[in-house]
Design an enzyme around this catalytic site. Sequence first.
Site, PDB file in Angstrom:
ATOM      1  N   GLU A 273       0.909  -1.200  -0.005  1.00 53.39           N
ATOM      2  CA  GLU A 273       0.171   0.107  -0.082  1.00 53.39           C
ATOM      3  C   GLU A 273       0.822   1.334   0.139  1.00 53.39           C
ATOM      4  OE1 GLU A 273      -2.530  -0.077   3.435  1.00 53.39           O
ATOM      5  OE2 GLU A 273      -3.209  -2.172   3.044  1.00 53.39           O
TER       6      GLU A 273
ATOM      7  N   CYS B 273       3.296   8.427   1.754  1.00 50.63           N
ATOM      8  CA  CYS B 273       3.678   7.414   2.612  1.00 50.63           C
ATOM      9  C   CYS B 273       3.995   6.010   1.894  1.00 50.63           C
ATOM     10  CB  CYS B 273       2.434   7.272   3.782  1.00 50.63           C
ATOM     11  SG  CYS B 273       2.937   5.962   4.900  1.00 50.63           S
TER      12      CYS B 273
ATOM     13  N   CYS C  56       5.608  -7.064   7.418  1.00 50.49           N
ATOM     14  CA  CYS C  56       6.606  -6.755   8.370  1.00 50.49           C
ATOM     15  C   CYS C  56       6.958  -7.850   9.320  1.00 50.49           C
ATOM     16  CB  CYS C  56       5.853  -5.533   8.978  1.00 50.49           C
ATOM     17  SG  CYS C  56       7.190  -4.722  10.052  1.00 50.49           S
TER      18      CYS C  56
ATOM     19  N   CYS D 166       4.465  -5.656  15.896  1.00 55.94           N
ATOM     20  CA  CYS D 166       3.819  -4.812  16.582  1.00 55.94           C
ATOM     21  C   CYS D 166       2.296  -4.986  16.640  1.00 55.94           C
ATOM     22  CB  CYS D 166       3.930  -3.328  16.177  1.00 55.94           C
ATOM     23  SG  CYS D 166       5.516  -2.929  16.051  1.00 55.94           S
TER      24      CYS D 166
ATOM     25  N   CYS E 214      -0.585  -3.538  15.034  1.00 57.37           N
ATOM     26  CA  CYS E 214      -0.587  -3.000  13.581  1.00 57.37           C
ATOM     27  C   CYS E 214      -1.060  -4.069  12.574  1.00 57.37           C
ATOM     28  CB  CYS E 214       0.874  -2.651  13.289  1.00 57.37           C
ATOM     29  SG  CYS E 214       1.470  -2.193  11.524  1.00 57.37           S
TER      30      CYS E 214
ATOM     31  N   CYS F 149      -1.943   1.672   8.256  1.00 59.84           N
ATOM     32  CA  CYS F 149      -0.970   0.998   7.451  1.00 59.84           C
ATOM     33  C   CYS F 149      -1.359  -0.656   7.260  1.00 59.84           C
ATOM     34  CB  CYS F 149       0.398   1.183   8.056  1.00 59.84           C
ATOM     35  SG  CYS F 149       1.582   0.038   8.509  1.00 59.84           S
TER      36      CYS F 149
HETATM   37  N1  SAH Z   1       8.285  -0.113  10.844  1.00 58.23           N
HETATM   38  C1  SAH Z   1       8.489   1.484  10.778  1.00 58.23           C
HETATM   39  C2  SAH Z   1       7.590   1.851   9.949  1.00 58.23           C
HETATM   40  C3  SAH Z   1       6.051   1.643   9.467  1.00 58.23           C
HETATM   41  S1  SAH Z   1       4.946   1.642  10.746  1.00 58.23           S
HETATM   42  C4  SAH Z   1       7.917   1.801  12.388  1.00 58.23           C
HETATM   43  O1  SAH Z   1       7.667   0.899  13.367  1.00 58.23           O
HETATM   44  O2  SAH Z   1       8.036   3.181  12.409  1.00 58.23           O
HETATM   45  C5  SAH Z   1       4.787   3.477  10.690  1.00 58.23           C
HETATM   46  C6  SAH Z   1       3.960   4.152  12.006  1.00 58.23           C
HETATM   47  O3  SAH Z   1       2.616   3.750  11.849  1.00 58.23           O
HETATM   48  C7  SAH Z   1       4.355   3.540  13.201  1.00 58.23           C
HETATM   49  O4  SAH Z   1       4.713   4.466  14.409  1.00 58.23           O
HETATM   50  C8  SAH Z   1       3.412   2.524  13.674  1.00 58.23           C
HETATM   51  O5  SAH Z   1       3.611   2.271  15.055  1.00 58.23           O
HETATM   52  C9  SAH Z   1       2.308   3.407  13.305  1.00 58.23           C
HETATM   53  N2  SAH Z   1       1.057   2.504  13.273  1.00 58.23           N
HETATM   54  C10 SAH Z   1       0.701   1.014  12.870  1.00 58.23           C
HETATM   55  N3  SAH Z   1      -0.381   0.772  12.840  1.00 58.23           N
HETATM   56  C11 SAH Z   1      -1.306   1.911  13.439  1.00 58.23           C
HETATM   57  C12 SAH Z   1      -2.678   2.055  13.590  1.00 58.23           C
HETATM   58  N4  SAH Z   1      -3.417   0.927  13.193  1.00 58.23           N
HETATM   59  N5  SAH Z   1      -2.807   3.199  14.277  1.00 58.23           N
HETATM   60  C13 SAH Z   1      -1.947   4.191  14.297  1.00 58.23           C
HETATM   61  N6  SAH Z   1      -0.638   4.010  13.884  1.00 58.23           N
HETATM   62  C14 SAH Z   1      -0.016   2.970  13.595  1.00 58.23           C
END
Ligand code: SAH
Length: 352
Positions: A89, A102, A109, A113, A116, A332
């Site tokens: 995406e 973005c 990934c 986390c 996510c 994301c």
């Molecule tokens: N792996 C990298 C970049 C991709 S995620 C990182 O961890 O920074 C980019 C950002 O989006 C991260 O801060 C992640 O925690 C956040 N993110 C992921 N899913 C999310 C969600 N459902 N709501 C808000 N932020 C989210």
Amino acid sequence: MKHILESDHHVGDWLTQHQFPAYRRKQIQRWLFQGRAEGFDDMSDLPKALRDQVSENFQIWTTKVVEHQKSADGTEKLLLELQDGGRIECVLLREENRRTICISSQVGCAMGCVFCASGLDGVDRNLTTGEIVEQMLRLQRLLPEQERLSHIVVMGMGEPLANLDRLLPALDQASSPDGLGISARRITISTVGLPPAITRLAKLNSRYHLAVSLHAPNDELRNEIVPVNSNIGIQTILDAADHYFEVSSRRLTFEYVLLADVNDRPEHAHQLASLLKARNVLLNVIPYNPVAGLPYRTPSSKAIGNFRAILLKANINIQFRQRKGDDIDAACGQLRRKTVKTTELVDIEPLN
Ligand code: SAH
């Protein structure tokens, strides 16, 4: 057939080998990055023979747009299918004069986390340089001719610092005057916090803005919501981030996704303030964007307000990021999840 976006040297080398003048490279670059050429035939100032030969050797597009969503707030999201069927995406955000994109760095990934959508099925593979640049060009083509992309955030699917070797050449093309011409200061790499890779980035190229996804003010909580933390620890990340700051003199950003009843309590805000207070940083707090099937919630506005007040009182430079594209699947990895059928997953070795 080579992907022309894979490297800005390929086509230059090829032109030399085939006795075409070197200035043709700049013309082609201009059509791709500043113009809107969809194919080599659109490059009307190139001789026909060159257009024919170059199109036999290079391709511009390797991805297919399988979905295009538009939000009422101007956000647009593309779901791209790669040649091997993988899906990624990328998003265009419109904010006043800013035209921010973005982009993704991996298919899936590996960081896991828990809140996510991108990491729910693990990682499939790293994106190539060409696939990363292609996202930029596809999004740029959503803008009217007179508008240009102004900012890039590498905050889409994947962990960019686990794919640094392919990402950096892509960002070079984005920041080059022959490419998109976006100043490196306006390009942000967001990482879960991989200290050796942060140190490596500081050595290789510290022109970019670094954002570290912290999400918790102590290791016990961070180990739960950002599982890779168990092998790393917050202090090691802060040390690497401090080093990046020293080398780059660019103010760091820390991101903190606010999850109701998980990391949004007053004690978390106090701990976060003491972690960050001696540092010249921007704290970017992002209210959670709910993901279907996951148990996490966005905090109430009261909880968000309390959290904010504590950090403001501690003089932390804080910014609350507005959620964008709520009416499309802008968090994301969400859109891909909705449309993905079966994926075979292989583990990849982290590069660093
Ligand atoms: N792996 C990298 C970049 C991709 S995620 C990182 O961890 O920074 C980019 C950002 O989006 C991260 O801060 C992640 O925690 C956040 N993110 C992921 N899913 C999310 C969600 N459902 N709501 C808000 N932020 C989210």
